[in-house]
Design an enzyme around this catalytic site. Structure first.
Site, PDB file in Angstrom:
ATOM      1  N   CYS A 260      -2.018  34.300   8.713  1.00  0.00           N
ATOM      2  CA  CYS A 260      -1.809  34.960  10.008  1.00  0.00           C
ATOM      3  C   CYS A 260      -1.485  33.953  11.103  1.00  0.00           C
ATOM      4  O   CYS A 260      -2.269  33.736  12.028  1.00  0.00           O
ATOM      5  CB  CYS A 260      -3.042  35.772  10.372  1.00  0.00           C
ATOM      6  SG  CYS A 260      -3.508  36.887   9.050  1.00  0.00           S
ATOM      7  N   GLU A 261      -0.349  33.285  10.977  1.00  0.00           N
ATOM      8  CA  GLU A 261       0.150  32.316  11.955  1.00  0.00           C
ATOM      9  C   GLU A 261       1.667  32.350  11.840  1.00  0.00           C
ATOM     10  O   GLU A 261       2.191  32.298  10.725  1.00  0.00           O
ATOM     11  CB  GLU A 261      -0.270  30.877  11.597  1.00  0.00           C
ATOM     12  CG  GLU A 261      -1.733  30.603  11.498  1.00  0.00           C
ATOM     13  CD  GLU A 261      -2.309  30.077  12.801  1.00  0.00           C
ATOM     14  OE1 GLU A 261      -1.533  29.741  13.717  1.00  0.00           O
ATOM     15  OE2 GLU A 261      -3.545  30.018  12.893  1.00  0.00           O
TER      16      GLU A 261
ATOM     17  N   TYR B  54       4.713  18.970  10.510  1.00  0.00           N
ATOM     18  CA  TYR B  54       5.720  17.979  10.910  1.00  0.00           C
ATOM     19  C   TYR B  54       7.127  18.593  10.997  1.00  0.00           C
ATOM     20  O   TYR B  54       8.105  17.847  11.076  1.00  0.00           O
ATOM     21  CB  TYR B  54       5.800  16.835   9.896  1.00  0.00           C
ATOM     22  CG  TYR B  54       4.512  16.203   9.472  1.00  0.00           C
ATOM     23  CD1 TYR B  54       3.769  15.415  10.358  1.00  0.00           C
ATOM     24  CD2 TYR B  54       4.044  16.351   8.171  1.00  0.00           C
ATOM     25  CE1 TYR B  54       2.598  14.811   9.945  1.00  0.00           C
ATOM     26  CE2 TYR B  54       2.874  15.736   7.760  1.00  0.00           C
ATOM     27  CZ  TYR B  54       2.158  14.971   8.648  1.00  0.00           C
ATOM     28  OH  TYR B  54       1.006  14.359   8.232  1.00  0.00           O
TER      29      TYR B  54
ATOM     30  N   GLU C 144       0.824  -1.217   0.000  1.00  0.00           N
ATOM     31  CA  GLU C 144       0.000   0.000   0.000  1.00  0.00           C
ATOM     32  C   GLU C 144       0.859   1.268   0.000  1.00  0.00           C
ATOM     33  O   GLU C 144       0.722   2.102   0.882  1.00  0.00           O
ATOM     34  CB  GLU C 144      -0.882   0.028   1.263  1.00  0.00           C
ATOM     35  CG  GLU C 144      -1.745  -1.183   1.491  1.00  0.00           C
ATOM     36  CD  GLU C 144      -2.332  -1.221   2.916  1.00  0.00           C
ATOM     37  OE1 GLU C 144      -1.953  -0.384   3.765  1.00  0.00           O
ATOM     38  OE2 GLU C 144      -3.174  -2.098   3.163  1.00  0.00           O
ATOM     39  N   PRO C 145       1.752   1.432  -0.960  1.00  0.00           N
ATOM     40  CA  PRO C 145       2.606   2.616  -0.935  1.00  0.00           C
ATOM     41  C   PRO C 145       1.862   3.886  -1.351  1.00  0.00           C
ATOM     42  O   PRO C 145       1.030   3.850  -2.264  1.00  0.00           O
ATOM     43  CB  PRO C 145       3.696   2.284  -1.952  1.00  0.00           C
ATOM     44  CG  PRO C 145       3.033   1.369  -2.925  1.00  0.00           C
ATOM     45  CD  PRO C 145       2.008   0.586  -2.154  1.00  0.00           C
TER      46      PRO C 145
ATOM     47  N   TYR D 158       1.025  14.196   0.071  1.00  0.00           N
ATOM     48  CA  TYR D 158       0.547  14.904   1.265  1.00  0.00           C
ATOM     49  C   TYR D 158       0.704  16.419   1.108  1.00  0.00           C
ATOM     50  O   TYR D 158       1.011  17.125   2.057  1.00  0.00           O
ATOM     51  CB  TYR D 158       1.255  14.371   2.523  1.00  0.00           C
ATOM     52  CG  TYR D 158       1.073  12.880   2.666  1.00  0.00           C
ATOM     53  CD1 TYR D 158      -0.171  12.351   2.981  1.00  0.00           C
ATOM     54  CD2 TYR D 158       2.120  11.990   2.419  1.00  0.00           C
ATOM     55  CE1 TYR D 158      -0.372  10.978   3.067  1.00  0.00           C
ATOM     56  CE2 TYR D 158       1.940  10.619   2.504  1.00  0.00           C
ATOM     57  CZ  TYR D 158       0.683  10.114   2.827  1.00  0.00           C
ATOM     58  OH  TYR D 158       0.497   8.752   2.900  1.00  0.00           O
TER      59      TYR D 158
HETATM   60  C1  LIG Z   1      -1.098   6.321   4.835  1.00  0.00           C
HETATM   61  C2  LIG Z   1      -1.177   4.859   4.678  1.00  0.00           C
HETATM   62  C3  LIG Z   1      -0.428   4.206   3.702  1.00  0.00           C
HETATM   63  C4  LIG Z   1       0.580   4.915   2.830  1.00  0.00           C
HETATM   64  O1  LIG Z   1       1.657   5.397   3.551  1.00  0.00           O
HETATM   65  P1  LIG Z   1       2.897   6.093   2.778  1.00  0.00           P
HETATM   66  O2  LIG Z   1       3.824   6.463   3.864  1.00  0.00           O
HETATM   67  O3  LIG Z   1       2.352   7.272   2.079  1.00  0.00           O
HETATM   68  O4  LIG Z   1       3.448   5.086   1.849  1.00  0.00           O
HETATM   69  C5  LIG Z   1      -0.592   2.843   3.544  1.00  0.00           C
HETATM   70  N1  LIG Z   1      -1.451   2.148   4.327  1.00  0.00           N
HETATM   71  C6  LIG Z   1      -2.187   2.743   5.290  1.00  0.00           C
HETATM   72  C7  LIG Z   1      -3.111   1.935   6.109  1.00  0.00           C
HETATM   73  C8  LIG Z   1      -2.075   4.109   5.504  1.00  0.00           C
HETATM   74  O5  LIG Z   1      -2.789   4.697   6.461  1.00  0.00           O
END
Ligand SMILES: *Cc1c(COP(=O)(O)O)cnc(C)c1O
Length: 422
Positions: free
Chosen positions: A350-351, A324, A281-282, A378
């Site tokens: 304004c921060e 971050y 899940e990248p 992001y």
């Molecule tokens: C955000 C997220 C990702 C992706 O993370 P990256 O750091 O952007 O690769 C994959 N799986 C889950 C469950 C997430 O919340």
């Protein structure tokens, strides 16, 4: 000369180019703030994962919260990717972009009954379940629809990804996942529930991870469970190792996706699980280095302690520095013959937290265009309308073809849903 992390970004004698487009020209044509993405950089990132996964059952699910523009989703759908979603809204986006629901995994700690219903009706590939309470509700919702929900349990492997506390998700104290020690009991329960079909296991240990070690540790912890489950007759079809691979913002040198995945697959094979489907899940590593945020210099404000470069992009456009304390490279898009000076690059909001970069040496004057690099992930997805600022436009470059993929938000749309009283 290419710039760190971004092979499709080049610095030439007449300034900065992304693929076949000169960035200063795009800024003038579409206005600023402007997000610009390289389509081929996205394809290249996906291909790096796919090369390592080739020849075995797999599904590469792009974590679309990193960048969910429809044209970005379309690019990945065409490249054969599925999607990792965290809301019903993201599911609707996948479908609007021509993506397939049966290639979608649904993550997140707070899925509502309505979202579950929608995802079941669309036919998503898997629900990544994060708690016993969620499992019970999902079973009831699915049973009510006369279906069984395909489920993977998100296990918290309790490994330290060595990253920023806000983006570390695999430690005991995090809100994410089911504790490793409880996972077996929850799997036993899942097997009994009428609306649940147990299909997999998953984890996601954090973001901007720059070494393979934490992944291999988490993988080992997961495989321990897979072995125990198999002995009980719960034979999982897939192992989902989440996302989290880091990118180069400054001098980080994360492994390539191909290299990381090869190491993970070697471990999976060595432990006798090579027949199971592998899901990933990248997010960030698929899009981060593919994009830049362009901003115009409004004013230079010299001072005794600090000098400020005030630009027309702000924390509402790009939250990462304010949220971050993220360091993102900022470069001028056109060469200037003036001497560089040191500035804090700040926006109009304004921060005091509204900065994009601190203590940056820049040779710029008012009207110049700056690029914040590695802003493809992001960036736009975290943008807000704070200070009643319209969100930026987005452009996708492909060779020397330029596609406007999101128009600049018209200001009147910001209050279109609001009502005066009486
Ligand atoms: C955000 C997220 C990702 C992706 O993370 P990256 O750091 O952007 O690769 C994959 N799986 C889950 C469950 C997430 O919340």
């Amino acid at each position: 000369m290419t710039l760190p992390g971004s092979p499709f970004l080049s610095s030439r004698s007449d300034g900065l180019w992304l693929e076949g487009a000169r960035l200063a020209d795009l800024a003038r044509r579409f206005g600023t703030p402007l997000y610009v993405y390289s389509r081929n950089a996205m394809r290249t990132a996906a291909a790096s994962y796919q090369r390592a996964l080739a020849g075995r059952p797999h599904l590469l699910c792009y974590a679309m919260k990193a960048n969910s523009n429809l044209a970005v989703l379309q690019t990945f759908a065409e490249a054969g990717c599925g999607f990792d979603i965290v809301s019903a809204g993201e599911l609707q986006r996948v479908l609007a972009a021509g993506g397939r629901a049966d290639r979608v995994v649904f993550s997140g700690v707070g899925k509502t009954a309505d979202e579950m219903r929608l995802a079941l009706q669309a036919g998503v590939r898997c629900f990544n379940v994060e708690s016993e309470a969620e499992l019970a509700l999902l079973s009831a919702v699915a049973h009510g629809l006369g279906r069984r929900a395909p489920v993977s349990l998100r296990v918290n492997p309790d490994v330290d990804a060595g990253t920023h506390p806000y983006i570390s998700t695999g430690l005991k104290g995090n809100k994410f996942g089911i504790a490793h020690v409880q996972a077996l009991a929850v799997y036993r329960l899942a097997r009994q529930l009428p609306g649940i079909d147990v299909v997999g296991i998953d984890c996601h240990i954090g973001s901007q991870i720059t070494t393979a070690g934490p992944y291999l540790d988490a993988l080992d912890r997961l495989l321990d469970l897979v072995d125990v489950l198999a002995a009980e007759g719960i034979d999982l079809q897939h192992i989902d190792l989440g996302g989290g691979l880091g990118i180069t913002y400054t001098d980080e040198s994360p492994p390539s996706a191909e290299d990381l995945v090869r190491q993970m697959l070697a471990r999976i094979d060595a432990r006798g699980h090579g027949h199971r489907e592998v899901l990933l899940e990248p997010g960030r590593s698929m899009v981060g280095n593919a994009g830049v945020l362009l901003a115009s210099v409004l004013y230079l404000k010299p001072g005794d302690e600090k000098s400020f470069c005030i630009v027309d992009a702000a924390m509402n456009d790009l939250m990462r520095p304010a949220m971050y304390q993220a360091w993102m490279n900022i470069v001028a898009c056109e060469p200037r013959t003036i001497d560089p000076a040191t500035y804090d690059v700040v926006g109009p909001i304004c921060e005091s937290g509204d900065w994009l970069g601190r203590d940056r040496a820049l040779a710029v004057q008012s009207g110049d265009v700056l690029a914040v690099l590695s802003a493809g992930a992001y960036g736009m997805t975290m943008a807000s309308n704070y200070n009643t600022r319209a969100r930026a436009a987005e452009v996708m470059v492909e060779g020397d073809t330029v596609h406007l993929i999101r128009e600049r938000e018209p200001l009147a749309r910001l209050w279109a849903g609001e009502r005066l009283i009486g």
